[in-house]
Every structure is written in structure tokens, then in C-alpha cells.
Motif scaffolding. Structure first.
Motif, PDB file in Angstrom:
ATOM      1  N   THR B 313       0.822  -1.212   0.000  1.00  0.00           N
ATOM      2  CA  THR B 313       0.000   0.000   0.000  1.00  0.00           C
ATOM      3  C   THR B 313       0.856   1.262   0.000  1.00  0.00           C
ATOM      4  O   THR B 313       0.326   2.368   0.065  1.00  0.00           O
ATOM      5  CB  THR B 313      -0.907   0.048   1.246  1.00  0.00           C
ATOM      6  OG1 THR B 313      -0.072   0.138   2.412  1.00  0.00           O
ATOM      7  CG2 THR B 313      -1.779  -1.189   1.340  1.00  0.00           C
ATOM      8  N   GLY B 314       2.143   1.077  -0.040  1.00  0.00           N
ATOM      9  CA  GLY B 314       3.044   2.233  -0.042  1.00  0.00           C
ATOM     10  C   GLY B 314       3.558   2.586   1.337  1.00  0.00           C
ATOM     11  O   GLY B 314       4.190   3.629   1.535  1.00  0.00           O
ATOM     12  N   MET B 315       3.297   1.729   2.300  1.00  0.00           N
ATOM     13  CA  MET B 315       3.732   2.015   3.670  1.00  0.00           C
ATOM     14  C   MET B 315       5.232   1.729   3.798  1.00  0.00           C
ATOM     15  O   MET B 315       5.652   0.572   3.778  1.00  0.00           O
ATOM     16  CB  MET B 315       2.934   1.153   4.646  1.00  0.00           C
ATOM     17  CG  MET B 315       3.191   1.491   6.099  1.00  0.00           C
ATOM     18  SD  MET B 315       2.177   0.487   7.187  1.00  0.00           S
ATOM     19  CE  MET B 315       0.675   1.416   7.190  1.00  0.00           C
ATOM     20  N   ALA B 316       6.012   2.773   3.928  1.00  0.00           N
ATOM     21  CA  ALA B 316       7.461   2.611   3.999  1.00  0.00           C
ATOM     22  C   ALA B 316       7.958   2.917   5.419  1.00  0.00           C
ATOM     23  O   ALA B 316       7.204   3.372   6.266  1.00  0.00           O
ATOM     24  CB  ALA B 316       8.119   3.546   3.000  1.00  0.00           C
ATOM     25  N   GLY B 317       9.234   2.654   5.623  1.00  0.00           N
ATOM     26  CA  GLY B 317       9.858   3.011   6.893  1.00  0.00           C
ATOM     27  C   GLY B 317       9.571   2.011   7.995  1.00  0.00           C
ATOM     28  O   GLY B 317       9.000   0.943   7.766  1.00  0.00           O
ATOM     29  N   PRO B 318       9.956   2.365   9.232  1.00  0.00           N
ATOM     30  CA  PRO B 318       9.760   1.450  10.356  1.00  0.00           C
ATOM     31  C   PRO B 318       8.275   1.205  10.617  1.00  0.00           C
ATOM     32  O   PRO B 318       7.481   2.157  10.596  1.00  0.00           O
ATOM     33  CB  PRO B 318      10.394   2.191  11.534  1.00  0.00           C
ATOM     34  CG  PRO B 318      11.254   3.243  10.936  1.00  0.00           C
ATOM     35  CD  PRO B 318      10.652   3.592   9.627  1.00  0.00           C
ATOM     36  N   VAL B 319       7.928  -0.056  10.847  1.00  0.00           N
ATOM     37  CA  VAL B 319       6.528  -0.382  11.136  1.00  0.00           C
ATOM     38  C   VAL B 319       6.462  -1.365  12.297  1.00  0.00           C
ATOM     39  O   VAL B 319       7.456  -1.997  12.656  1.00  0.00           O
ATOM     40  CB  VAL B 319       5.816  -1.023   9.914  1.00  0.00           C
ATOM     41  CG1 VAL B 319       5.712  -0.042   8.760  1.00  0.00           C
ATOM     42  CG2 VAL B 319       6.519  -2.304   9.487  1.00  0.00           C
ATOM     43  N   GLU B 320       5.282  -1.456  12.841  1.00  0.00           N
ATOM     44  CA  GLU B 320       5.013  -2.460  13.869  1.00  0.00           C
ATOM     45  C   GLU B 320       3.815  -3.296  13.419  1.00  0.00           C
ATOM     46  O   GLU B 320       2.781  -2.741  13.024  1.00  0.00           O
ATOM     47  CB  GLU B 320       4.701  -1.808  15.211  1.00  0.00           C
ATOM     48  CG  GLU B 320       4.403  -2.820  16.313  1.00  0.00           C
ATOM     49  CD  GLU B 320       4.059  -2.150  17.639  1.00  0.00           C
ATOM     50  OE1 GLU B 320       4.835  -2.302  18.595  1.00  0.00           O
ATOM     51  OE2 GLU B 320       3.021  -1.465  17.705  1.00  0.00           O
ATOM     52  N   ILE B 321       3.973  -4.606  13.479  1.00  0.00           N
ATOM     53  CA  ILE B 321       2.884  -5.523  13.105  1.00  0.00           C
ATOM     54  C   ILE B 321       2.272  -6.056  14.396  1.00  0.00           C
ATOM     55  O   ILE B 321       2.986  -6.566  15.265  1.00  0.00           O
ATOM     56  CB  ILE B 321       3.436  -6.704  12.274  1.00  0.00           C
ATOM     57  CG1 ILE B 321       4.207  -6.194  11.049  1.00  0.00           C
ATOM     58  CG2 ILE B 321       2.315  -7.641  11.844  1.00  0.00           C
ATOM     59  CD1 ILE B 321       5.103  -7.259  10.422  1.00  0.00           C
ATOM     60  N   VAL B 322       0.967  -5.911  14.516  1.00  0.00           N
ATOM     61  CA  VAL B 322       0.292  -6.403  15.724  1.00  0.00           C
ATOM     62  C   VAL B 322      -0.698  -7.482  15.328  1.00  0.00           C
ATOM     63  O   VAL B 322      -1.697  -7.197  14.647  1.00  0.00           O
ATOM     64  CB  VAL B 322      -0.431  -5.245  16.450  1.00  0.00           C
ATOM     65  CG1 VAL B 322      -1.193  -5.770  17.676  1.00  0.00           C
ATOM     66  CG2 VAL B 322       0.563  -4.185  16.877  1.00  0.00           C
ATOM     67  N   PRO B 323      -0.441  -8.727  15.741  1.00  0.00           N
ATOM     68  CA  PRO B 323      -1.386  -9.807  15.430  1.00  0.00           C
ATOM     69  C   PRO B 323      -2.707  -9.607  16.167  1.00  0.00           C
ATOM     70  O   PRO B 323      -2.749  -8.970  17.225  1.00  0.00           O
ATOM     71  CB  PRO B 323      -0.680 -11.058  15.941  1.00  0.00           C
ATOM     72  CG  PRO B 323       0.744 -10.671  16.146  1.00  0.00           C
ATOM     73  CD  PRO B 323       0.738  -9.221  16.470  1.00  0.00           C
ATOM     74  N   ALA B 324      -3.753 -10.125  15.589  1.00  0.00           N
ATOM     75  CA  ALA B 324      -5.073 -10.027  16.229  1.00  0.00           C
ATOM     76  C   ALA B 324      -5.479 -11.394  16.757  1.00  0.00           C
ATOM     77  O   ALA B 324      -4.812 -12.398  16.504  1.00  0.00           O
ATOM     78  CB  ALA B 324      -6.089  -9.533  15.209  1.00  0.00           C
ATOM     79  N   ASP B 325      -6.575 -11.385  17.500  1.00  0.00           N
ATOM     80  CA  ASP B 325      -7.146 -12.663  17.920  1.00  0.00           C
ATOM     81  C   ASP B 325      -7.604 -13.409  16.674  1.00  0.00           C
ATOM     82  O   ASP B 325      -7.852 -12.791  15.632  1.00  0.00           O
ATOM     83  CB  ASP B 325      -8.341 -12.407  18.852  1.00  0.00           C
ATOM     84  CG  ASP B 325      -7.888 -11.822  20.182  1.00  0.00           C
ATOM     85  OD1 ASP B 325      -6.742 -12.089  20.566  1.00  0.00           O
ATOM     86  OD2 ASP B 325      -8.663 -11.070  20.807  1.00  0.00           O
ATOM     87  N   PRO B 326      -7.751 -14.729  16.771  1.00  0.00           N
ATOM     88  CA  PRO B 326      -8.215 -15.482  15.597  1.00  0.00           C
ATOM     89  C   PRO B 326      -9.527 -14.905  15.057  1.00  0.00           C
ATOM     90  O   PRO B 326     -10.433 -14.574  15.821  1.00  0.00           O
ATOM     91  CB  PRO B 326      -8.429 -16.891  16.151  1.00  0.00           C
ATOM     92  CG  PRO B 326      -7.498 -16.977  17.316  1.00  0.00           C
ATOM     93  CD  PRO B 326      -7.439 -15.607  17.904  1.00  0.00           C
ATOM     94  N   GLY B 327      -9.553 -14.723  13.751  1.00  0.00           N
ATOM     95  CA  GLY B 327     -10.757 -14.155  13.139  1.00  0.00           C
ATOM     96  C   GLY B 327     -10.706 -12.653  12.988  1.00  0.00           C
ATOM     97  O   GLY B 327     -11.632 -12.045  12.451  1.00  0.00           O
ATOM     98  N   GLY B 328      -9.657 -12.022  13.439  1.00  0.00           N
ATOM     99  CA  GLY B 328      -9.538 -10.570  13.327  1.00  0.00           C
ATOM    100  C   GLY B 328      -8.451 -10.170  12.350  1.00  0.00           C
ATOM    101  O   GLY B 328      -7.619 -11.005  11.950  1.00  0.00           O
ATOM    102  N   ALA B 329      -8.467  -8.911  11.962  1.00  0.00           N
ATOM    103  CA  ALA B 329      -7.446  -8.410  11.040  1.00  0.00           C
ATOM    104  C   ALA B 329      -6.232  -7.946  11.824  1.00  0.00           C
ATOM    105  O   ALA B 329      -6.356  -7.382  12.917  1.00  0.00           O
ATOM    106  CB  ALA B 329      -8.016  -7.253  10.232  1.00  0.00           C
ATOM    107  N   TRP B 330      -5.055  -8.177  11.272  1.00  0.00           N
ATOM    108  CA  TRP B 330      -3.831  -7.686  11.892  1.00  0.00           C
ATOM    109  C   TRP B 330      -3.650  -6.212  11.508  1.00  0.00           C
ATOM    110  O   TRP B 330      -4.128  -5.784  10.449  1.00  0.00           O
ATOM    111  CB  TRP B 330      -2.616  -8.478  11.392  1.00  0.00           C
ATOM    112  CG  TRP B 330      -2.546  -9.886  11.889  1.00  0.00           C
ATOM    113  CD1 TRP B 330      -3.578 -10.689  12.264  1.00  0.00           C
ATOM    114  CD2 TRP B 330      -1.359 -10.661  12.039  1.00  0.00           C
ATOM    115  NE1 TRP B 330      -3.126 -11.922  12.641  1.00  0.00           N
ATOM    116  CE2 TRP B 330      -1.759 -11.948  12.517  1.00  0.00           C
ATOM    117  CE3 TRP B 330      -0.006 -10.429  11.828  1.00  0.00           C
ATOM    118  CZ2 TRP B 330      -0.849 -12.964  12.783  1.00  0.00           C
ATOM    119  CZ3 TRP B 330       0.901 -11.449  12.084  1.00  0.00           C
ATOM    120  CH2 TRP B 330       0.488 -12.690  12.569  1.00  0.00           C
ATOM    121  N   THR B 331      -2.972  -5.480  12.354  1.00  0.00           N
ATOM    122  CA  THR B 331      -2.703  -4.080  12.004  1.00  0.00           C
ATOM    123  C   THR B 331      -1.201  -3.873  11.811  1.00  0.00           C
ATOM    124  O   THR B 331      -0.377  -4.483  12.512  1.00  0.00           O
ATOM    125  CB  THR B 331      -3.195  -3.106  13.101  1.00  0.00           C
ATOM    126  OG1 THR B 331      -2.582  -3.447  14.327  1.00  0.00           O
ATOM    127  CG2 THR B 331      -4.706  -3.151  13.243  1.00  0.00           C
TER     128      THR B 331
END
Lengths: 257, 477
Positions: B313-331
Motif C-alpha cells: 500500500t506504499g507504507m514505507a519506513g519502520p513499522v510495527e505488526i500487531v497480530p489479532a485474535d483469531p478471526g480478526g485483522a492484523w494491524t
């Protein structure tokens, strides 16, 4: 905390009025027209009025309620000691001091017994932030103040007793207000020590602690207005109004209005 | 409270008490109002400073330490935060898998891929630690091996976490936060009252110069007052900023700030972590909805997929990935807090890699952006080293102001012993001034409960003292 909007508005108006009046009198006690010894009572009136307005609309949270209970307990203790001292020394103001103590104690009871006398549980916002790293993640989650099994019968009985006592003090203040002096232009002020009502110091505008029988003929219109505002009749009326407001608040809590 | 009778010479007379020879010209309405207000402001500044000074001093000293933590952190944890570049980085899934192997059984709470060559990848786990703490495994991207495991305070290393907690709560937990809230609540009161007293102060000559710059001549207390006033003037904007941003973190006033932000829709927005099929119960069976990941489709694999989708999506640079509970979207959220701030975020279906929601920092409400920038500036993150230097200077300024304030008080002590009261104690505030300030105090006390409560304590003590002093037999009406 009060479900009925008209009642909440009415109580807010009443306590906003008593709070404003107490603020005026406290300012007078801080700057001279009233003696410095009045600061405690006027501060109690002011805080009580503000606390009642807040209580009408929201729950202050466990910490907030605890702080208020401590503060009004201090006031209660002070007024009890003051009334006892006056009784022992035979000085005036014992009845007034006792009435103050009763009102402050009723305030403590109201705060402490809220979860016990209300038909619905009280709820507080946890609030606050997690700190530097956690900013923006503050939890605004509601916190149920424990399991709620409806009002406790004994607490309701005590509350009704407190209402009766408050009603008695309101009658006391009303009578005192009706019997109190008014300032009539051209007439000298009466002696301050003749009646219970005269226990209220007369404001002189010059910082004198105790009233003097200064001729009112020399008083300006402003001084007259100030005297009327700060005088014993309006003060007694304010006390009576506060007592009645507290009764209404307690009954509304018990009834779940 | 206490009144002074004689003070140690020599001192410069308070200008308002020096009308000069000849008849005094009639006062304007503003002058009359100021003459009634000034004694009250003097008392407020004096007593608040005397009472809150120690708290401000602690906050300033710990804040000064905090400004140094980025460099100290980098030095202390160089082995953990960095790794030699020995080849191309292995896929994120392998790095996450290595971290999971190092902490078997613990759920992954966040993944921060190495933001640049030479940095390590962070994989955080929920290890049942205190709130905001996580067990973080630092992985060498070149080798894919776990390099170290540290309990971090969100993104901060232990040293910075300690200084942070010291600054915020004296390491005492929630009860300790009252100290910093007390300091933040009173700092703006002290700043504004001092500012007004200093700027409106009468000066016979060199009015602008003596307002803006300290004097290096004259008697000791006058010179100290000059330094206290002019440094306070220059630091006023910074102190007001620190007070305002500090209050948003506080326990009780912070709750009110949250309520206000919610009421005005100023809250920080976030992407929805609900997957489309889960959000629409009428969408039918699970054919197109979220599916439970197969054993092969582990968190590690999903991390890779989600990161790739976010980068797409064009997201560059440092990021943090946060998993979700099963059935949810990760951010996935950008983590750049220095200017220009990059805080875009996307929500990604971990099973398909489809982007289900997206939020640009540019689309945040203005109030939310200001809050973000305010917080980052307070923490010295927004403008890097320049920001740190500015905060350090401000902290040093506050330390000096507090010390000079106490020094002035000490120099004013009566020669017969005891302590000095507020300067200009012989002038009394007017009824209207007390009434106005009292009304303001009621409103402010409700918004800032710790300020309100501490003010009540002070007024209670004052009332009791006055009551004990008084022999008035008709005090209780």
C-alpha cells in the motif's frame, strides 16, 4: 447520578446558588468584611455545594469519593469540636456549629452509602493513561463498583434518619432566618449578643471581626447591600436551602429518580 | 499566613509600594483592579511555589535525565539493538520463527522488523508481565538467530523505562503518579502568576531590558529576583507546554482530558480490526470469511504476508505488526515519531493478505495530530537531538527557578528568626479579586482534581490556623 433531568437541573440550580453564595462569603472572610474564623464554615459550604452539583451528574470515581469522604470527615470533626468547645465555654454558636456538623456528617454518609442506597449500581470511568509510551491508549473503560444486590435496608433506614435530621436543621435555619435582623436605613444595628440569630457577626466592611453597633445612617447603599447579602438572614436561608437540597438528593438516590 | 516584620538588608523595595514624591495620580480602573489582584497573585505564587517546588524539582531532574536516555540506551544496549550486516536479511517469517523458538508457548504481541541495515528485528511476547511490559526477542536479520531477550517497556529498553517511570511515578506505581500530576497541575499556575507579576511590575528605568534580561548588579535578593523573573519569562512557553502535555498523561486530569476528547471527537483514530465477513453477519457461511490458520500458516508466515500487504500500500519506513485474535485483522502501523511524523496504519486479513482498512496520518483530526506532536515533543522525539537539547535547557531552567525561588525566600527571612511570608504581605487583596480567583479555582479544581484537592488541603490548613488564632466567640454561625 440523578436520572430525572428536571430534578437534576433543579438540584444543580439550588447548589450552584448556595455555592456562589458561599464563595461570596468565603471571599469576604478572606478579605475582611467577615472575620477570618468564618473561613472554615464558608469553605465547607462551598465544597459541599460543588460536590453536590458534581454528584448530581456524575460519579467521581473511587478515589474522588474517598478524597471527599476524608475532606468532609475533617469538616465534621472540626464542627463537632467547635460545637463542644462553644457549649463548654457557654459562648454563642453552639447550635449553629452542631447544625454544620450534622450537615457535614450527612454529606459523608451520602458519599459513603451511595452504593448501598441506590437501586442501580454506580459506575466510574477508570481513566488515565498508561504513561509515556502508552499515550493514546488510555483506557476509558467503565468500572462496575462491585456486585450490586439492590439497596440495603439498614442503609435506607439510616438515610431516612439523616433526612429527618437534615429537615430539623433546615427548620432551625429557617426559623433563625425569619427571626433574624434586617438592616433598616436610619436605624442602628442591634447588639450582636442578644439572640441566637445575632451570633452571626455583622459585616462592617472594615475588617473588624466582631460587629459593632455602628449607625446604619452612615452606611452607603453598597454597604447596605453587602450587609444584606452577607448578613445572618441570607446566611440562614442558604443553610436551609442546602439542607433541603441534601434531603432531595438523598431521597432521589434511594428512590432511583 | 505568617507576616514578616523585618528582613535582612539590603533589599530593593517592592515597586508598587513606592509611589514617589508628590501627589499620587488617580488610578484607572485597570490599575485599581491590579492593585487588588497583585497581592493575591503574589501569595498564590509564593505559597504554590513553596509547596510544589520540591515536586517540580524532582520532575525537572528526572526529566533532564530522560532527555539523555536515547544516547545512553544506544550505548548500553548496542549489542542488542544492532547486529553486524553479514549478508542479505532473511525473510521476516524466519526471524519471527526464530524468536518463537526462543520463547516457546508465548503468544506474539508485536513484530518490529529491522528498520535499517545493522538494526535488529524485535518480536514481543505476552509473558504475563506488568501492563505495558513485554518480553522482547531481538533477532539478527542477517543470520535469523535470536540475539538477546529483554523485558521492554513497550518499545523502550529497561534503562529508559526506569527513568520514564521515575519521572512519571517515582517508581511507586499509580500512587506515585500523583506527584507528577501535582507538579504538572501547579506548573501552569506558577508560570502564569509569575509571568503576570513580572511583566506588570513597575520599573523606573530600562523597562524592556529589565523585563527581558537579568541584572548582574545590585543587592543579592534583587539580582536573584531579576534572574528568577527573566529566566521564568523566557521559559514560560516551554513550561506551559510541559504542563499541558504532562496533564494529558496524568491519572485524574488525564481522564478528564480523555472525556473531553471523546466529547469533541478528538480521539486518536484507529483502523478497524474486524474482517468484512465477521462484520456482516448476513454474509453467509465462512466460504469467504476468516478461516482458522492451518498449522503451516503460522504467526511467522502470516507476519510475512501481512507485512508484504502493508508495504504494497506504499507504507514505507519502520513499522510495527500487531497480530489479532483469531478471526480478526492484523494491524500494521508506521512508528516514525520524529518529524515528519509517519503514523499511517492498515488492517490486513492474515489469511489472504487482503487490506481491509487503511488510515492515513494526514486524515487524523487536527486535535489528534496536535496531541501526537505534543506528546512526541514532550518526550524529545519530534525533532531529535534539537528537541532533546531544548528540553534539557528547559529542565535546567526549571531547576534554577526553583532553587532561586527558595534562595529568595531564605534571604527574606526575618532577622529575629522564623520564616518569611509572601512578599508584599502588608497589601491585602480586594474582595473582588479573591472572588474572581476563587470562582476560577472552583472550575479549574474540577478539571484538574489533584490541583483542586491540594488547594482544598491548603485552604483547610489556613482556615484551621485562622480559626485557632481567632478568639472570636461568634465564629460558627
Amino acid at each position: 447520578m440523578i436520572t430525572s433531568l428536571p430534578l437534576a437541573l433543579a438540584l444543580s440550580v439550588v447548589f450552584a446558588a448556595t455555592g456562589a453564595y458561599a464563595l461570596v462569603r468565603w471571599s469576604a472572610a478572606m478579605t475582611g468584611p467577615l472575620p477570618p474564623s468564618r473561613r472554615m464554615a464558608e469553605l465547607a459550604h462551598l465544597l459541599m455545594s460543588v460536590a453536590m452539583v458534581v454528584m448530581t451528574w456524575s460519579w467521581a470515581g473511587t478515589t474522588g469519593v474517598t478524597v471527599q469522604i476524608v475532606a468532609f470527615s475533617v469538616f465534621t470533626g472540626y464542627f463537632v469540636l467547635d460545637a463542644v468547645r462553644r457549649y463548654r465555654t457557654g459562648s454563642h454558636g453552639c447550635a449553629g456549629g452542631s447544625a454544620h456538623a450534622l450537615m457535614a456528617a450527612a454529606m459523608v454518609w451520602m458519599l459513603a452509602a451511595m452504593p448501598l442506597i441506590m437501586p442501580t449500581p454506580v459506575v466510574a470511568g477508570a481513566g488515565g493513561h498508561g504513561g509515556h509510551s502508552g499515550h493514546g491508549g488510555g483506557d476509558g473503560a467503565a468500572m462496575d463498583m462491585g456486585a450490586h444486590a439492590g439497596p440495603a435496608a439498614w442503609a435506607v433506614v439510616v438515610t431516612i434518619g439523616a433526612c429527618a435530621a437534615l429537615l430539623a436543621t433546615s427548620v432551625f435555619w429557617t426559623v433563625r432566618g425569619l427571626r433574624g435582623r434586617t438592616v433598616v436605613a436610619g436605624a442602628p444595628l442591634p447588639e450582636v449578643t442578644t439572640t441566637e440569630a445575632a451570633a452571626e457577626p455583622v459585616p462592617t466592611g472594615g475588617g473588624t471581626a466582631v460587629a459593632t453597633a455602628a449607625p446604619a445612617a452612615t452606611a452607603t447603599v453598597a454597604a447596605l447591600a453587602t450587609h444584606r447579602l452577607l448578613g445572618p438572614r441570607s446566611d440562614a436561608g442558604c443553610h436551609a436551602l442546602m439542607g433541603l437540597g441534601m434531603i432531595a438528593m438523598l431521597l432521589a438516590m434511594v428512590a432511583g429518580w | 499566613m505568617s507576616e514578616t516584620t523585618r528582613t535582612r538588608p539590603p533589599v530593593e523595595p517592592d515597586p508598587p509600594s513606592d509611589p514617589g514624591p508628590g501627589p499620587r495620580p488617580p488610578r484607572s480602573g485597570v490599575e485599581t483592579w491590579w492593585a487588588g489582584l497583585r497581592p493575591l497573585l503574589m501569595r498564590l505564587h509564593f505559597y504554590a511555589g513553596l509547596f510544589v517546588g520540591p515536586f517540580l524539582l524532582v520532575a525537572a531532574v528526572t526529566g533532564l535525565l530522560y532527555t539523555l536516555t536515547p544516547q545512553i540506551d544506544r550505548a548500553l544496549y548496542a549489542d542488542v539493538l544492532t547486529a553486524p550486516v553479514t549478508g542479505p536479511a532473511v525473510p521476516v517469517r524466519d526471524q519471527v520463527a526464530a524468536a518463537m523458538a526462543a520463547q516457546p508457548g508465548l503468544p506474539v504481541t508485536a513484530v518490529r522488523p529491522a528498520p535499517e541495515p545493522g538494526a535488529t528485528t524485535r518480536v514481543s511476547f505476552d509473558a504475563g508481565l506488568e501492563p505495558s511490559y513485554a518480553r522482547t526477542v531481538f533477532v539478527d536479520p542477517s543470520t535469523g538467530g535470536a540475539r538477546a531477550t529483554v523485558d521492554t517497556y513497550t518499545e523502550w529498553m529497561p534503562f529508559r523505562a526506569t527513568i520514564d517511570n521515575l519521572h512519571r511515578s517515582l517508581l511507586l506505581g499509580d500512587p506515585g503518579r500523583i506527584y507528577s500530576e501535582l507538579a504538572a497541575s501547579w506548573l501552569w499556575v506558577l508560570t502564569l502568576s509569575g509571568l503576570v507579576i513580572w511583566v506588570v511590575r513597575r520599573r523606573r528605568a530600562h523597562r524592556v531590558r529589565r523585563t527581558l534580561l537579568p541584572r548582574d548588579t545590585g543587592p543579592g535578593r534583587a539580582r536573584l529576583r531579576s534572574w528568577h523573573g527573566s529566566v521564568g519569562l523566557w521559559a514560560a512557553v516551554g513550561m506551559l507546554f510541559l504542563s499541558a502535555t504532562g496533564l494529558t498523561w496524568s491519572q485524574f486530569a488525564g481522564a478528564n482530558v480523555d472525556t473531553m476528547r471523546s466529547a469533541f471527537d478528538w480521539t486518536t483514530p484507529s483502523v478497524s480490526d474486524t474482517l468484512p465477513a465477521a462484520a456482516d453477519p448476513g454474509a453467509g457461511p465462512v466460504a469467504t470469511g476468516p478461516v482458522a490458520p492451518s498449522p503451516a500458516d503460522s504467526v511467522a508466515v502470516q507476519s510475512d504476508r501481512v507485512l508484504a500487504a502493508a508495504r504494497g500500500t506504499g507504507m514505507a519506513g519502520p513499522v510495527e505488526i500487531v497480530p489479532a485474535d483469531p478471526g480478526g485483522a492484523w494491524t500494521v502501523t508506521q512508528t516514525t515519531r520524529s518529524w515528519p511524523t509517519q503514523q499511517d496504519s492498515v488492517a490486513v486479513d492474515p489469511s489472504s493478505g487482503a487490506v481491509v482498512d487503511q488510515l492515513r496520518f494526514a486524515d487524523w483530526p487536527v486535535a489528534a495530530k496536535l496531541a501526537r506532536w505534543g506528546i512526541d515533543a514532550h518526550m524529545g522525539l519530534l525533532f531529535g537531538v534539537a528537541n532533546q537539547i531544548l528540553l534539557a535547557v528547559l529542565a535546567l531552567g526549571i531547576i534554577c527557578l526553583v532553587v532561586w525561588g527558595y534562595r529568595m525566600w531564605w534571604l527574606r527571612r526575618p532577622t529575629r528568626g522564623g520564616f518569611a511570608g509572601p512578599p508584599g504581605a502588608r497589601s491585602r487583596p480586594t474582595f473582588s479579586a479573591v472572588l474572581t480567583v476563587g470562582a476560577v479555582a472552583v472550575v479549574v479544581g474540577l478539571a484538574l482534581p489533584v490541583l483542586g484537592a491540594s488547594l482544598i488541603v491548603f485552604l483547610l490548613v489556613d482556615a484551621v490556623v485562622q480559626s485557632l488564632r481567632s478568639e472570636d466567640p461568634v465564629a460558627a454561625g
